[in-house]
Every structure is written in structure tokens, then in C-alpha cells.
Write an enzyme that holds these catalytic residues in place. Structure first.
Site, PDB file in Angstrom:
ATOM      1  N   TYR A  50      -0.444  -0.037   7.396  1.00 31.15           N
ATOM      2  CA  TYR A  50       0.001   0.611   6.156  1.00 31.15           C
ATOM      3  C   TYR A  50      -1.116   1.572   5.693  1.00 31.15           C
ATOM      4  O   TYR A  50      -1.666   1.470   4.612  1.00 31.15           O
ATOM      5  CB  TYR A  50       0.378  -0.394   5.068  1.00 31.15           C
ATOM      6  CG  TYR A  50       1.405   0.218   4.135  1.00 31.15           C
ATOM      7  CD1 TYR A  50       2.721   0.400   4.557  1.00 31.15           C
ATOM      8  CD2 TYR A  50       1.054   0.672   2.877  1.00 31.15           C
ATOM      9  CE1 TYR A  50       3.658   1.014   3.746  1.00 31.15           C
ATOM     10  CE2 TYR A  50       1.979   1.298   2.060  1.00 31.15           C
ATOM     11  CZ  TYR A  50       3.274   1.457   2.505  1.00 31.15           C
ATOM     12  OH  TYR A  50       4.204   2.079   1.704  1.00 31.15           O
ATOM     13  N   HIS A  55      -8.179   4.912   5.135  1.00 36.67           N
ATOM     14  CA  HIS A  55      -8.240   4.553   6.560  1.00 36.67           C
ATOM     15  C   HIS A  55      -8.430   5.810   7.426  1.00 36.67           C
ATOM     16  O   HIS A  55      -9.191   5.799   8.404  1.00 36.67           O
ATOM     17  CB  HIS A  55      -6.928   3.902   7.012  1.00 36.67           C
ATOM     18  CG  HIS A  55      -6.641   2.569   6.385  1.00 36.67           C
ATOM     19  ND1 HIS A  55      -5.581   2.363   5.531  1.00 36.67           N
ATOM     20  CD2 HIS A  55      -7.251   1.371   6.521  1.00 36.67           C
ATOM     21  CE1 HIS A  55      -5.561   1.091   5.168  1.00 36.67           C
ATOM     22  NE2 HIS A  55      -6.552   0.466   5.737  1.00 36.67           N
ATOM     23  N   GLY A 172     -14.861   0.569   5.682  1.00 37.56           N
ATOM     24  CA  GLY A 172     -14.894   1.291   4.408  1.00 37.56           C
ATOM     25  C   GLY A 172     -15.782   0.589   3.392  1.00 37.56           C
ATOM     26  O   GLY A 172     -15.816  -0.639   3.312  1.00 37.56           O
ATOM     27  N   LYS A 174     -15.231   0.397   0.330  1.00 40.38           N
ATOM     28  CA  LYS A 174     -14.458  -0.307  -0.707  1.00 40.38           C
ATOM     29  C   LYS A 174     -14.575  -1.809  -0.496  1.00 40.38           C
ATOM     30  O   LYS A 174     -14.642  -2.572  -1.442  1.00 40.38           O
ATOM     31  CB  LYS A 174     -12.987   0.111  -0.708  1.00 40.38           C
ATOM     32  CG  LYS A 174     -12.255  -0.536  -1.894  1.00 40.38           C
ATOM     33  CD  LYS A 174     -10.824  -0.132  -1.992  1.00 40.38           C
ATOM     34  CE  LYS A 174      -9.927  -0.935  -1.102  1.00 40.38           C
ATOM     35  NZ  LYS A 174      -9.794  -2.345  -1.479  1.00 40.38           N
ATOM     36  N   SER A 211      -4.013  -0.397   0.468  1.00 37.58           N
ATOM     37  CA  SER A 211      -2.613  -0.637   0.851  1.00 37.58           C
ATOM     38  C   SER A 211      -1.915  -1.444  -0.238  1.00 37.58           C
ATOM     39  O   SER A 211      -0.705  -1.335  -0.423  1.00 37.58           O
ATOM     40  CB  SER A 211      -2.549  -1.401   2.174  1.00 37.58           C
ATOM     41  OG  SER A 211      -3.274  -0.714   3.153  1.00 37.58           O
TER      42      SER A 211
END
Ligand code: PAF
Length: 306
Positions: A50, A55, A172, A174, A211
Site C-alpha cells: 500500500y 515508500h 524511513g 518516520k 499507509s
């Protein structure tokens, strides 16, 4: 309706060679061994699919690192072992055809998408009894709220590293703690892979791409901005201080910011040393902040340097 991050990438898909899809674990490992034999550089981006622009920035980073001659593999696998029973495994969003288009447009060579169950003892999870556990960096932050999460992440990433044999893997920022845990795992277990941590990609209003943003109602999506607002306010206060700030007082000072977004329930808000992930006694420039919040049933996370 298409998600907002779809159109620009989708437009470019016809200019790209279709990506090769590998489903079998053995086929992936044989391909990776053949690449090693040829001396190819392999860049790897593990995902749960997703895909969004965050990404894609990781795939582009891997592509730049690998160069035109190297190989870039993206794995798409919703890993059951990193979800607790009360979490969203069953409803985790999936759109494989769209993910393939996005990977092709971003320059991936292979999408490795193991079939559900194949990763864990050929579909017999009860036969799987080997786990990879990092027990220091994974203890706090997400690990405190989700006690079995990192065991699932480190186990699946170790398996993916053994199947894809990458020289470089891109994660990532995040998921800052995840990247730190994986870096530690790779170093401790001597995986010959370099971990690159790429910056968080944000929506124009500051919300970190995830996502899970798909689960949010429009009202919740509006209030999801609370995480980045808390980060911005904390950063402003830290930069205005010459001596550093007491973490308890800073947390108190951030309460009015959180109160503006009543649909959000803060799970944790922590200040920590980015190298050790230990809680900071004094919050100053370079300290990192992590925040997790529920909007309805959806749990979002964000973090950044102060
Ligand atoms: O960050 C993710 O999407 C997952 O935790 C990962 C690294 C792909 C492992 O399943």
C-alpha cells in the site's frame, strides 16, 4: 477515488519497464545468489505494501545508490508476526497492482512478494520457533506500547536479508526506532548490509505519510496534524532555550497544543537520545521527540529532531 499520491507516479508508468515479480522464497534467494556471483550491487526496500510517496522516496534512494547497472528489490509482505492480536493485520490496506506500477515507475527491478504464510515454515506458523530479538533499543517507545512488535520486525527483516542478500537496505526515518533496532540487529548479527535511513515524507499540511492514514475519516485526517504540530511547538521551545528544558515541564507546555485536536488521544510523547533511545533528562537541541496518537482506532506515530 484514487489516493492523492497516485496520479503523478501513475502517469509515468508507461515509460518504465514492468517490474519482475518473485513469489517464491527459493526463487528470490537463487536470484540474489546469481547477482552476487555476477558482482551486482543490490539495494533493498522492505515494505508492507500500500505504497505512498514515502515508500517511493526509499525506492528512488535505493535506485540512486545501485546505479543503472545495480539491482533494486522492493519486498511487499504484510508480516503477521509484528501485529498483536488486537491490531489491524486483518484490515491492513492492500493494492498489489497499484504497488507494482509505483515500484516500476520508481525504478525497482524486482518486487519480492512472498505468499501469505510461506515466510513462516511454509504456512505452518506453529512450526516456526526461531526469533530474532533485539532487547535494548526495542524496549521503550513503540516497544512499550506494542511489546511483541519488534520481535516480529527483526525476525522478518533478518529473513528478508537472508533471501534478498542486499548490500544496502533503505528504511524511513518516520519509523526511527525501527531503523535503529534494525541497524543494531544487522551490526550485532554481522549481516553484510549497510542501513540507510531516509527522511520522512510529509503531506503539505505536515502529516507524515503512512499507509494507515487511509483509515482516517475526513475529520480525523484534519486532526492528524496534531503529531507534527506537537513536534513543531517542541522544537520552537527547545530552540528558544539556552539551557535546555525539563522534559516534564515541556510535556506540560505541549498540552494546550494537543487540546486543540480533541479527536486525538496521545498514547505517548517522549524525548530521547537518538543514539541510545534512552529518555532524556534534559531536552536540548539534538534530543529527539517521538509521539504516538490514536485517532479513533487508528494509531499514528511521528518523530523528529528538536
Ligand atoms: O516498516 C515496515 O513497513 C515493516 O515494519 C517492515 C520493515 C517492512 C517489516 O515488516
Amino acid at each position: 477515488m484514487l489516493p492523492s499520491n497516485r496520479s503523478p507516479l501513475m502517469r509515468s508508468k508507461r515509460f518504465h519497464a514492468p517490474v519482475r515479480v518473485v513469489r517464491s522464497l527459493d526463487a528470490m534467494q537463487s536470484l540474489a545468489l546469481a547477482w552476487k556471483h555476477e558482482g551486482q550491487r543490490v539495494g533493498f526496500v522492505p515494505t508492507m505494501g500500500y505504497l505512498h510517496r514515502g515508500h517511493i522516496s526509499l525506492v528512488e534512494r535505493a535506485r540512486r545508490w545501485a546505479g543503472p547497472a545495480g539491482k533494486v528489490v522492493v519486498s511487499i509482505y504484510v508480516n503477521p508476526t509484528q501485529f498483536a492480536q488486537n491490531e489491524d493485520l486483518g484490515k491492513y490496506p492492500r493494492d498489489f497492482p497499484r504497488d507494482l506500477d509505483l515500484c516500476a515507475a520508481a525504478g525497482a527491478d524486482v518486487v519480492f512478494a512472498p505468499r501469505d504464510g510461506a515466510m513462516y515454515s511454509g504456512g505452518q506458523p506453529e512450526v516456526h520457533s526461531t526469533w530474532v530479538i533485539e532487547d535494548t533499543l526495542s524496549a521503550g517507545l513503540e516497544g512499550r506500547s506494542r511489546p511483541t512488535h519488534f520481535r516480529g520486525v527483526t525476525t522478518v527483516v533478518a529473513k528478508l536479508f537472508n533471501l534478498v542478500l542486499p548490500d544496502v537496505a533503505v528504511f524511513g526515518a518516520k519509523d526511527f526506532q525501527q531503523a535503529a533496532v534494525i541497524q543494531r540487529m544487522a551490526a550485532n548479527l554481522n549481516f553484510p548490509v549497510r542501513i540507510i535511513v531516509a527522511p520522512t515524507v510529509r503531506e503539505p499540511d505536515g502529516v507524515a505519510m503512512s499507509s494507515r492514514n487511509k483509515y482516517l475519516t475526513p475529520a480525523q485526517r484534519d486532526q492528524a496534524i496534531v503529531l507534527s504540530r506537537l513536534l513543531i511547538e517542541a522544537r520552537k521551545r527547545v530552540r528558544a532555550s539556552t539551557t535546555g528544558l525539563d522534559p516534564i515541564r515541556l510535556r506540560e507546555a505541549l498540552r494546550p497544543v494537543a487540546a486543540v485536536y480533541p479527536l486525538a488521544r496521545i498514547d505517548y510523547l517522549e524525548f530521547f537520545d537518538p543514539r541510545t533511545l534512552e529518555e532524556a533528562d534534559l531536552v536540548r537541541r539534538g534530543t529527539r521527540m517521538a509521539v504516538a496518537a490514536f485517532l479513533g482506532d487508528t494509531r499514528l506515530i511521528d518523530n523528529g529532531p528538536l
